[in-house]
Design an enzyme around this catalytic site. Sequence first.
Site, PDB file in Angstrom:
ATOM      1  N   ASP A  12       0.364   6.919  -0.470  1.00  0.00           N
ATOM      2  CA  ASP A  12       1.628   7.502  -1.096  1.00  0.00           C
ATOM      3  C   ASP A  12       1.651   6.703  -1.694  1.00  0.00           C
ATOM      4  OD1 ASP A  12       2.494   9.000  -2.736  1.00  0.00           O
ATOM      5  OD2 ASP A  12       2.025  10.469  -0.816  1.00  0.00           O
ATOM      6  N   TRP A  17       9.180   3.378  -3.879  1.00  0.00           N
ATOM      7  CA  TRP A  17       8.837   1.719  -2.537  1.00  0.00           C
ATOM      8  C   TRP A  17       9.611   1.099  -4.788  1.00  0.00           C
ATOM      9  CZ3 TRP A  17       6.781  -2.914  -4.673  1.00  0.00           C
ATOM     10  CH2 TRP A  17       6.901  -4.054  -3.917  1.00  0.00           C
ATOM     11  N   HIS A  29       2.559   0.674  -8.694  1.00  0.00           N
ATOM     12  CA  HIS A  29       0.999   0.334  -8.109  1.00  0.00           C
ATOM     13  C   HIS A  29       0.238  -0.915  -7.633  1.00  0.00           C
ATOM     14  CE1 HIS A  29       1.562   4.353  -8.778  1.00  0.00           C
ATOM     15  NE2 HIS A  29       1.812   4.746 -10.314  1.00  0.00           N
ATOM     16  N   LEU A 123     -18.919  -2.639   5.657  1.00  0.00           N
ATOM     17  CA  LEU A 123     -17.633  -2.097   5.655  1.00  0.00           C
ATOM     18  C   LEU A 123     -18.326  -0.795   4.537  1.00  0.00           C
ATOM     19  CD1 LEU A 123     -14.571  -0.610   5.686  1.00  0.00           C
ATOM     20  CD2 LEU A 123     -14.093  -2.227   4.461  1.00  0.00           C
TER      21      LEU A 123
HETATM   22  C1  IPE Z   1      -2.060  12.069  -3.297  1.00  0.00           C
HETATM   23  O1  IPE Z   1      -0.926  11.783  -4.014  1.00  0.00           O
HETATM   24  C2  IPE Z   1      -3.320  11.436  -4.607  1.00  0.00           C
HETATM   25  C3  IPE Z   1      -3.130  10.483  -4.451  1.00  0.00           C
HETATM   26  C4  IPE Z   1      -2.561   9.149  -3.384  1.00  0.00           C
HETATM   27  C5  IPE Z   1      -4.261   9.536  -5.261  1.00  0.00           C
HETATM   28  P1  IPE Z   1       0.232  12.588  -5.367  1.00  0.00           P
HETATM   29  O2  IPE Z   1       1.542  11.100  -4.836  1.00  0.00           O
HETATM   30  O3  IPE Z   1      -0.489  12.797  -5.968  1.00  0.00           O
HETATM   31  O4  IPE Z   1       0.658  13.870  -4.278  1.00  0.00           O
HETATM   32  P2  IPE Z   1       1.670  14.876  -4.376  1.00  0.00           P
HETATM   33  O5  IPE Z   1       2.389  15.146  -6.006  1.00  0.00           O
HETATM   34  O6  IPE Z   1       3.159  13.927  -4.212  1.00  0.00           O
HETATM   35  O7  IPE Z   1       0.848  16.481  -3.754  1.00  0.00           O
HETATM   36  C1  IPE Z   2       0.851   6.448  -5.051  1.00  0.00           C
HETATM   37  O1  IPE Z   2       2.060   6.243  -5.451  1.00  0.00           O
HETATM   38  C2  IPE Z   2      -0.672   6.589  -5.846  1.00  0.00           C
HETATM   39  C3  IPE Z   2      -0.994   7.248  -6.704  1.00  0.00           C
HETATM   40  C4  IPE Z   2      -0.810   8.582  -6.724  1.00  0.00           C
HETATM   41  C5  IPE Z   2      -1.544   6.732  -7.715  1.00  0.00           C
HETATM   42  P1  IPE Z   2       2.474   7.423  -6.431  1.00  0.00           P
HETATM   43  O2  IPE Z   2       2.131   7.029  -7.910  1.00  0.00           O
HETATM   44  O3  IPE Z   2       2.507   8.747  -5.781  1.00  0.00           O
HETATM   45  O4  IPE Z   2       3.767   7.259  -5.387  1.00  0.00           O
HETATM   46  P2  IPE Z   2       5.672   8.225  -5.480  1.00  0.00           P
HETATM   47  O5  IPE Z   2       4.754   9.552  -4.550  1.00  0.00           O
HETATM   48  O6  IPE Z   2       6.071   8.826  -6.469  1.00  0.00           O
HETATM   49  O7  IPE Z   2       6.099   7.320  -4.437  1.00  0.00           O
HETATM   50 MG    MG Z   3       2.632  10.651  -4.431  1.00  0.00          MG
END
Ligand code: IPE
Ligand code: IPE
Ligand code: MG
Length: 234
Positions: A12, A17, A29, A123
């Site tokens: 996450d 970032w 991403h 792995l």
């Molecule tokens: C959880 O992260 C899903 C992934 C890391 C793919 P999110 O960023 O989508 O989760 P919430 O919305 O903060 O709970």
């Molecule tokens: C995790 O990073 C990746 C996915 C859920 C695809 P986020 O996109 O949730 O990044 P934040 O949480 O918004 O910073």
């Molecule tokens: Mg997130």
Amino acid sequence: MKIPNHIAIILDGNGRWAKSKGMPRNYGHVKGCDNLEYICEVAKELGVKYLTVYAFSTENWKRSREEVEGLMRLFRNYLKKCIKISKKNNMRVRIIGDPTAFDQDIQDSIRELEEFSKDFDDLHFQIALNYGSRDEICRAVNRMLKDQAEGRLTGPVTEETISGYLDTGEIPDPDLLIRTSGELRLSNFLLWQLAYTEFYFTPVPWPDFKKDELLKAIGKYNERDRRYGGVKEE
Ligand code: IPE
Ligand code: IPE
Ligand code: MG
């Protein structure tokens, strides 16, 4: 230091970032995806046997069209590139989640990658794509009902039966769950499989989560006293 057999990661913080660097979310991403490639190598080098990462949830379709399109582009490229990576790391790759929501070419790439890497054994790398734990449980129950109706499944249903019908099938439950970027929740990840897993949360955003951070998490895991409901032997 004892290396966990199975590490699961909620990767996450890509968006935040990128934003902190004045860049668009999709840039986060891209860098997150590079880091995934890097962490697979580190995990292999450390002797981790199973690594499962949460890359796209059943809820992530709610994001802007631009972001979802960027992620699909990234998955498309990564799944192709992953053929080479799987060979290099002697790594078996499996996708958990429901792939049927993706465009056909992505589904084809998933099948190709799983087939190509199926005998690699250093792995075992699981990528959760269009994954949601509640969705996984619903799909498992529906398959169980179908198998029962068609005579392939007879009761009583045990914990092993349910585990076997989940997308994770024969894969052992995670020993350590890591979530990056400061959120303290599961966001619908592996609800059944994490029953006795140790949790580690760090404020470090996923693109900055390097080997030293992974070692820190494993170090904390080593300080834990896992009991599984029993009593500690003195
Ligand atoms: C959880 O992260 C899903 C992934 C890391 C793919 P999110 O960023 O989508 O989760 P919430 O919305 O903060 O709970
Ligand atoms: C995790 O990073 C990746 C996915 C859920 C695809 P986020 O996109 O949730 O990044 P934040 O949480 O918004 O910073
Ligand atoms: Mg997130």
